[in-house]
Scaffold this motif. Structure first.
Motif, PDB file in Angstrom:
ATOM      1  N   LEU A   1       0.834  -1.196   0.000  1.00  0.00           N
ATOM      2  CA  LEU A   1       0.000   0.000   0.000  1.00  0.00           C
ATOM      3  C   LEU A   1       0.874   1.253   0.000  1.00  0.00           C
TER       4      LEU A   1
ATOM      5  N   LEU B   1      -5.982   1.348   9.109  1.00  0.00           N
ATOM      6  CA  LEU B   1      -6.356   2.338   8.101  1.00  0.00           C
ATOM      7  C   LEU B   1      -7.818   2.711   8.290  1.00  0.00           C
TER       8      LEU B   1
ATOM      9  N   ASP C   1      -7.732  10.386   5.185  1.00  0.00           N
ATOM     10  CA  ASP C   1      -7.582   8.984   5.551  1.00  0.00           C
ATOM     11  C   ASP C   1      -6.334   8.884   6.423  1.00  0.00           C
TER      12      ASP C   1
ATOM     13  N   TYR D   1      -6.282   7.450   0.729  1.00  0.00           N
ATOM     14  CA  TYR D   1      -6.300   6.080   0.208  1.00  0.00           C
ATOM     15  C   TYR D   1      -7.236   6.051  -0.990  1.00  0.00           C
TER      16      TYR D   1
ATOM     17  N   PHE E   1      -1.823   4.373  -1.060  1.00  0.00           N
ATOM     18  CA  PHE E   1      -2.044   5.437  -0.084  1.00  0.00           C
ATOM     19  C   PHE E   1      -1.077   6.563  -0.408  1.00  0.00           C
TER      20      PHE E   1
END
Length: 518
Positions: free
Chosen positions: A201, A226, A244, A266, A271
């Motif tokens: 991510l 997250l 986020d 995200y 991300f």
């Protein structure tokens, strides 16, 4: 099954409980396990109106070994009922421990996703629960992910964040890429069992900064979490611009460092980070945090308040580890987060003392507050002049332990910048908090916004557990006074106006002897 009894597991369970309950440093209104070892919060959630707190647990003693999932329930996030152990090691992929994970609602079926440890490595496993969440059945297909991604050389691989996004489940597994930094691997599944690896991510940079830095991002990320800090769900466009948030605990070759979080966005499979923040100025004393959204829409977070005394002292005491008070997480105007204890905690308040406002200066001398105790909830509204320093002394003793020994006192300091800006500092001075030379007394500190010098300070003392909130910025720590000091005082350098002072003694949350639920 192979006998995995630890050499230290020699104390009978009734004696272990007796030792723990007799320890004057053991908190009384924070959640602690019945005895033995407690670490990460797991599966924190609200299910059909009942709050569930699972946690890493070893009932054999106050040491990390053959970890199980302890379980407690609550209707108010304040008073907790011990429940039987939810998960314990068995033959197969979790033979050496059932490590950290989460609870999700799979179409009405409570489902745990956790790290099973076997042969020295951790892999994702699944268990489904009964409607009351009191009994659990492990999936026969465990582990549900057979191995970490083979495309990179990893430092470790464990801990989970799982959420529903459209028709698919998504999962993050904490890890680290050797030679680069911590990361969270992203997966996708239709059924929580068959997972497709997507990609990292986001990857941190361990070469940036020094491991001693309070914002160093580590070689591995534990306990990734997250979530959307405001309106909307992950993957959707925020209607209010809320960020986020990617929370992680920085780890380095077996060393727990500190919790951090990135704010950003995200979207898709990645991300995009905006800014890196310290989650709690206490560092490792608020570690492995996990959060959930409760039925009223609040983001609630718990963290592990690990110990700051020796392994031998923990084993002798019969217990280790404290769960933080649950915190409400909100987004601040500056793009960071703010934290506050859930208001339900206030039902434990007893014996309210309200004192009138007062101006303190460097010539005033220490101000006696007319209250004392080791289980307190203190709230102060302050106005600090430029350059002013306020000192709040707690857990103080007026007598030394031996001839010539210094008095014990833990000191909380707030200092406003001299230039008259909104900048200030929160500092916890533990250099005289204990006469025990073996305990951790490292200074903890960090910046705090002080608009026009105003500060709302809240301090919760629970024997050896200290949680401080200054304008919503937290600092969590452990202290180990040996003299049983209850003294509280205020002093200042420069001019500090005390606008209001309120204090309460806090009631305990456990009565009677508890069961270890092995």
């Amino acid at each position: 099954m192979t006998d995995l009894t630890h050499p230290l597991a020699t104390v009978p369970q009734d004696e272990l409980i007796s030792r723990a309950e007799a320890d004057t440093l053991r908190p009384r209104f924070h959640f602690v396990s019945p005895a033995g070892w407690l670490n990460d919060p797991n599966g924190v959630s609200q299910w059909n109106g009942t709050y569930h707190l699972f946690y890493q647990y070893n009932p054999e003693g106050a040491f990390h070994h053959r970890i199980q999932w302890g379980h407690a329930t609550s209707t108010d996030l304040v008073t907790w009922t011990d429940q039987p152990v939810a998960l314990e090691p068995s033959e197969g992929p979790d033979a050496e421990g059932c490590w950290s994970g989460v609870l999700v609602n799979d179409g009405g079926t409570p489902t745990l996703v956790y790290s099973g440890r076997s042969e020295g490595k951790e892999l994702p496993c699944v268990a489904v629960g009964s409607p009351d969440l009191l009994s659990w059945t492990k999936d026969p297909g465990n582990p549900v992910i057979a191995a970490p991604p083979v495309v990179v050389d990893i430092t470790a691989y464990r801990d989970h964040c799982v959420w529903r996004e459209g028709s698919k489940w998504r999962q993050l597994v904490g890890s680290g890429i050797r030679g680069r930094g911590g990361t969270a691997f992203l997966y996708e599944s239709a059924d929580l069992r068959a997972w497709n690896y997507i990609e990292p991510l986001f990857i941190g940079d361990a070469s940036h900064g020094d491991p001693a830095d309070a914002d160093w991002t580590g070689t591995m990320w534990e306990c990734v979490d997250l979530f959307r800090a405001g309106q909307g769900s992950l993957g959707s466009a925020p209607s209010d611009g809320s960020p986020d948030v990617l929370v992680f605990s920085a780890w380095n070759d077996g060393d727990t460092r500190h919790p951090l979080y990135w704010t950003g966005r995200y979207a898709g499979d990645t991300f995009e980070p905006g800014a890196l923040h310290r989650l709690d100025y206490g560092g490792r004393f608020f570690y492995a945090p996990q959060s959930f959204e409760d039925e009223s829409g609040r983001r609630v977070m718990f963290g592990w308040m690990q110990e700051g005394r020796s392994d031998a002292a923990m084993v002798e005491a019969g217990w280790s580890g404290v769960m933080s008070l649950p915190r409400i997480v909100t987004a601040a105007d500056d793009g960071s987060l703010r934290f506050a204890p859930v208001p339900e905690i206030e039902k434990l308040r007893r014996g309210h003392v309200r004192l009138p406002g007062q101006v303190l200066t460097g010539t005033s001398g220490p101000l006696e507050l007319g209250l004392s105790g080791t289980q307190l909830d203190l709230e102060l509204d302050l106005q600090l002049a430029p350059g002013a320093l306020l000192r709040l002394g707690v857990l103080g003793s007026t007598e030394g332990g031996t001839s010539g020994s210094p008095n014990e006192e833990t000191v909380i300091e707030l200092c406003r910048a001299t230039d008259g800006t909104n900048n200030g500092t929160l500092r916890l001075d533990r250099t005289r908090s204990s006469l025990d030379p073996t305990v951790d007394v490292e200074e903890k500190s960090g910046p705090v916004p002080m608009p026009e010098g105003r500060v709302h300070l809240r301090v919760l003392l629970d024997r050896s557990a200290v949680e401080i909130f200054a304008n919503g910025v937290p600092l969590t720590a452990r202290v180990y006074p040996t003299l049983g000091g209850e003294h509280v005082s205020l002093a200042a350098e420069g001019t500090a106006q005390i606008l209001s002072r309120d204090a309460w003694t806090m009631a305990g949350i456990f009565d009677g002897t508890r069961s270890l639920f092995p």
